[in-house]
Design an enzyme around this catalytic site. Sequence first.
Site, PDB file in Angstrom:
ATOM      1  CD  GLU A 140      46.318  37.790  32.198  1.00  0.00           C
ATOM      2  OE1 GLU A 140      45.180  37.791  31.922  1.00  0.00           O
ATOM      3  OE2 GLU A 140      46.607  38.930  32.782  1.00  0.00           O
ATOM      4  CD  GLU A 145      49.291  43.357  31.393  1.00  0.00           C
ATOM      5  OE1 GLU A 145      48.066  43.615  30.775  1.00  0.00           O
ATOM      6  OE2 GLU A 145      48.384  43.800  32.998  1.00  0.00           O
TER       7      GLU A 145
END
Length: 263
Positions: A140, A145
């Site tokens: 990933e 974020e």
Amino acid sequence: MRFLFVIITAFILTSCTDKDGYELVWSDEFDYKGLPDSTKWSYDTEGNAWAWGNSELQHYTAHRHENAHVDNGILSITAHAEDGYNQPYTSARLITKEKGDWLYGKVEVRAKIPAGTGLWPAIWMLPTDWEYGSWPLSGEIDIMEHVGYSPDSVFFTIHTEAYNHTKGTEKSKAVCLPDAKAHFHIYGIEWTANKCTFFLDHEKVFQYKKQTNASSSEWPFDRRFHLILNLAVGGTWGGKHGVDESVFPGTMEIDYVRVYQKK
């Protein structure tokens, strides 16, 4: 006039990328109105039944203007508090899977993130084919974020079998960005055969390198990945300090998405 603007923009993009050997291969400038372009984006809803594995509190919808729409050159992904779904909030999770999948390249997303405890916006990538196995074996890449309870920070992270948050071994960098909610910033990654380099407004902020003789446990990033834009609510990380009901509706705004690859 609009035609001239498009020609000038294309010229600028081409001129800028020629210098480092990259060329624009995929983009969405959001120069239209309505739902996201269906030739470029799909809606990911299949994890609604199990809260996406992170105890998240949103129900992701599909083809719903209230949760994802384009207007005035901006894609808006909006989370609402509302009844009628299996979760107390709705939002959208857009993916380019099978419409934009790449092995190596440079990705740039100009975005403005929402403020508020409980919101969890992200710009990230997952493997398209999962050839090394289910998460985290196939990797990933988190281009950006943000968790609302940490208002001055954005995070850049990779996850693999060896390095992931379930073990507390993820490779990550937190960057102080106090105006992330007030202004647009460019979040980017340059991904090559031996490193992932993360950028904030074109400035290098974090790098993860492939070690000599690394296995897929440490470096699964030799398969194609696709892009994800989503705004989650709550969850094991985003909801660590609860959800502030006064923040709804909360919106992540995206000005453009551009993907470059070597010629």
